[in-house]
Design a protein around this motif. Structure first.
Motif, PDB file in Angstrom:
ATOM      1  N   HIS A  74       0.821  -1.229   0.000  1.00 38.62           N
ATOM      2  CA  HIS A  74       0.000   0.000   0.000  1.00 38.62           C
ATOM      3  C   HIS A  74       0.849   1.272   0.000  1.00 38.62           C
ATOM      4  O   HIS A  74       0.553   2.218   0.748  1.00 38.62           O
ATOM      5  CB  HIS A  74      -0.961   0.011   1.190  1.00 38.62           C
ATOM      6  N   PHE A  77      -0.062   5.079   1.195  1.00 39.53           N
ATOM      7  CA  PHE A  77      -0.973   5.189   2.340  1.00 39.53           C
ATOM      8  C   PHE A  77      -0.252   5.970   3.438  1.00 39.53           C
ATOM      9  O   PHE A  77       0.932   5.738   3.689  1.00 39.53           O
ATOM     10  CB  PHE A  77      -1.336   3.790   2.842  1.00 39.53           C
ATOM     11  N   PHE A 277      -0.463  -2.103   6.992  1.00 39.39           N
ATOM     12  CA  PHE A 277      -1.346  -1.924   8.154  1.00 39.39           C
ATOM     13  C   PHE A 277      -2.202  -3.169   8.347  1.00 39.39           C
ATOM     14  O   PHE A 277      -2.509  -3.868   7.386  1.00 39.39           O
ATOM     15  CB  PHE A 277      -2.242  -0.677   8.006  1.00 39.39           C
ATOM     16  N   PRO A 290      -8.591  -0.106   7.596  1.00 37.42           N
ATOM     17  CA  PRO A 290      -7.341  -0.210   8.363  1.00 37.42           C
ATOM     18  C   PRO A 290      -7.603  -0.196   9.862  1.00 37.42           C
ATOM     19  O   PRO A 290      -8.429   0.564  10.347  1.00 37.42           O
ATOM     20  CB  PRO A 290      -6.576   1.057   7.958  1.00 37.42           C
ATOM     21  N   LYS A 292      -6.436   0.623  13.499  1.00 42.16           N
ATOM     22  CA  LYS A 292      -5.452   1.447  14.222  1.00 42.16           C
ATOM     23  C   LYS A 292      -5.079   0.734  15.517  1.00 42.16           C
ATOM     24  O   LYS A 292      -5.941   0.396  16.311  1.00 42.16           O
ATOM     25  CB  LYS A 292      -6.039   2.816  14.542  1.00 42.16           C
TER      26      LYS A 292
END
Lengths: 324, 119
Positions: A74, A77, A277, A290, A292
């Motif tokens: 990715h 990102f 992620f 995604p 966190k």
């Protein structure tokens, strides 16, 4: 090396015992052991571990080798789930370069870029140049074919491919098949291979001996992990039907940013962690977006998959390692 | 916002209420049921279109806003409209000149579907 392997076996069995695996779980593990993998449950996630009987015993014997799967870089990102995906891809490369048995090549199972931008592909190519293994085999993720139906992906990675980017190659007696299941997706549907690619695949494997080990790699899982989030491929059953005659089939996917495994007959399915992620476990969040996590935990949820092929073994052994 | 207010001033009261609710981003049955003459919004949150079914009047411009951390697209199932990829906070607008039912989806995440009904 042998001592190290024995140590690994002991460690894994110790972990199994410590994981509180019940009798049923233990039997599952035994089934995995038979195919070269041990399935342990870690925090509710099935985690692959090498059943290290012969794994890594590379003494130069012809036919034994390993390769590494990386996925979902990715590049581009920059949201809070990981503001520096370049640094974590670099950490993955460092991990690869530190492996006891250097891999012969890398497979990248897609979502190389975040937004199909040339500079994002450039950055990944640049970072991967630092890997000890120089050959990298790609398949596209849906983030690599945005807006242009895969045109720019093919310009860069499509030198020796068919159709929308599918291809096969042989390494040390193992037949590798890279598939594209991220184009022409239908409303409400899952990943899609399409008739043209399936037809090609049928012909591609027709001439192979039943004893040839097969590795299939594609971005979206070729088994239905969680259809509610689109984690599956609608016509994968047809592709797998062409592989029924083979004794050993290993399917490597990305897309879901976490490791999962399943054995079905002769086929071992495996998904890799992302280098960018993590995503939530199926159904454990409102969406597959995604996830966190606290910064200090991030690298424990990102990683690479080291796949070992030992001649004479029934199946390939996949070892997932996190970035720390 | 300023321009929208001007439009709102010229509209009948029930439509005004409906539009204000849409603009406030409140999930509202009223907003879904009442055709809005000029403009309406669809928000993309958590891999879903909200409201999933939007009813507007002929001539209305619908604006989609991606509020996810992941890019999405807005693509008509019947090929009527197609956005470029929309990253976080990016918008796509389309003006519906003909009555009808317009199903659409995100071509990257095809499980995401929605419908615009134009009356």
């Amino acid at each position: 090396m042998a001592d190290k392997n024995q140590g690994l076996i002991d460690q894994k069995w110790h972990e199994l015992n410590d994981d509180g695996v019940d009798r049923r779980g233990f039997l599952k593990c035994m089934a995995w052991a038979g195919t070269g993998l041990v399935w342990t449950m870690s925090g509710g996630i099935p985690v692959s571990r090498a059943f290290a009987k012969n794994t890594g015993k590379s003494d130069g014997k012809d036919g034994d080798f390993s390769f590494v799967q990386i996925s979902d870089s990715h590049m581009g990102f920059s949201k809070p789930a990981n503001p520096d995906v370049g640094a974590t891809l670099q950490a993955a490369v460092d991990k690869i370069n530190g492996l006891a048995q250097p891999p012969e090549f890398l497979l990248h199972t897609g979502d190389i870029s975040h937004l199909t931008k040339p500079e994002q592909f450039d950055t990944v190519d640049q970072i991967l140049k630092g890997a000890s293994a120089k050959d990298v085999f790609f398949v596209p993720g849906e983030h690599d074919v945005l807006d242009d139906n895969g045109k720019s992906y093919l310009e860069r990675y499509g030198k020796n491919v068919q159709g929308a980017g599918w291809y096969s190659f042989d390494k040390r007696g193992v037949h590798f098949i890279g598939l594209v299941n991220v184009l022409n997706l239908k409303s409400g549907g899952l990943g899609s291979l399409g008739a043209e690619q399936l037809e090609w695949m049928e012909k591609d494997v027709k001439h192979l001996k039943h004893s040839t080990p097969i590795v299939v790699f594609a971005h979206i899982p070729l088994w239905t992990v969680y259809p509610e989030w689109g984690w599956g491929t609608e016509d994968s059953a047809q592709a797998l039907a062409y592989l029924k005659k083979f004794g050993s089939v290993t399917v490597l996917n990305g897309h879901i940013h976490q490791t999962m495994q399943k054995v079905e007959g002769n086929v071992t399915f495996h998904t890799a962690m992302s280098t960018a992620f993590p995503q939530p476990q199926p159904g454990k969040a409102d969406s597959p977006g995604p996830m966190k996590v606290p910064a200090e935990q991030l690298r424990s949820l990102l990683g690479i998959t080291d796949v070992n092929y030992v001649r004479g073994q029934h199946s390939l052994a996949a070892v997932d390692s996190s970035l720390e | 916002m300023k321009r929208t207010s001007t439009w709102v001033a010229s509209l009948a009261l029930p439509v005004m209420v409906a539009m204000l609710l849409v603009l406030a981003g409140s999930p509202s049955v009223t907003a879904n049921d009442q055709p809005s003459a000029a403009a309406a919004e669809v928000k993309i949150d958590n891999f879903s279109f909200g409201p999933q079914t939007l009813t507007v009047a002929v001539g209305a411009t619908v604006t989609w806003t991606n509020r996810d951390d992941i890019p999405h697209t807005v693509v008509s199932t019947d090929g009527v409209f197609k956005s470029k990829v929309r990253d976080t906070d990016e918008k796509f607008s389309y003006t519906f000149d003909k009555a009808g039912t317009y199903p659409y989806f995100c071509s990257i995440h095809p499980k995401m579907t929605g419908t615009v009904v134009v009356q």
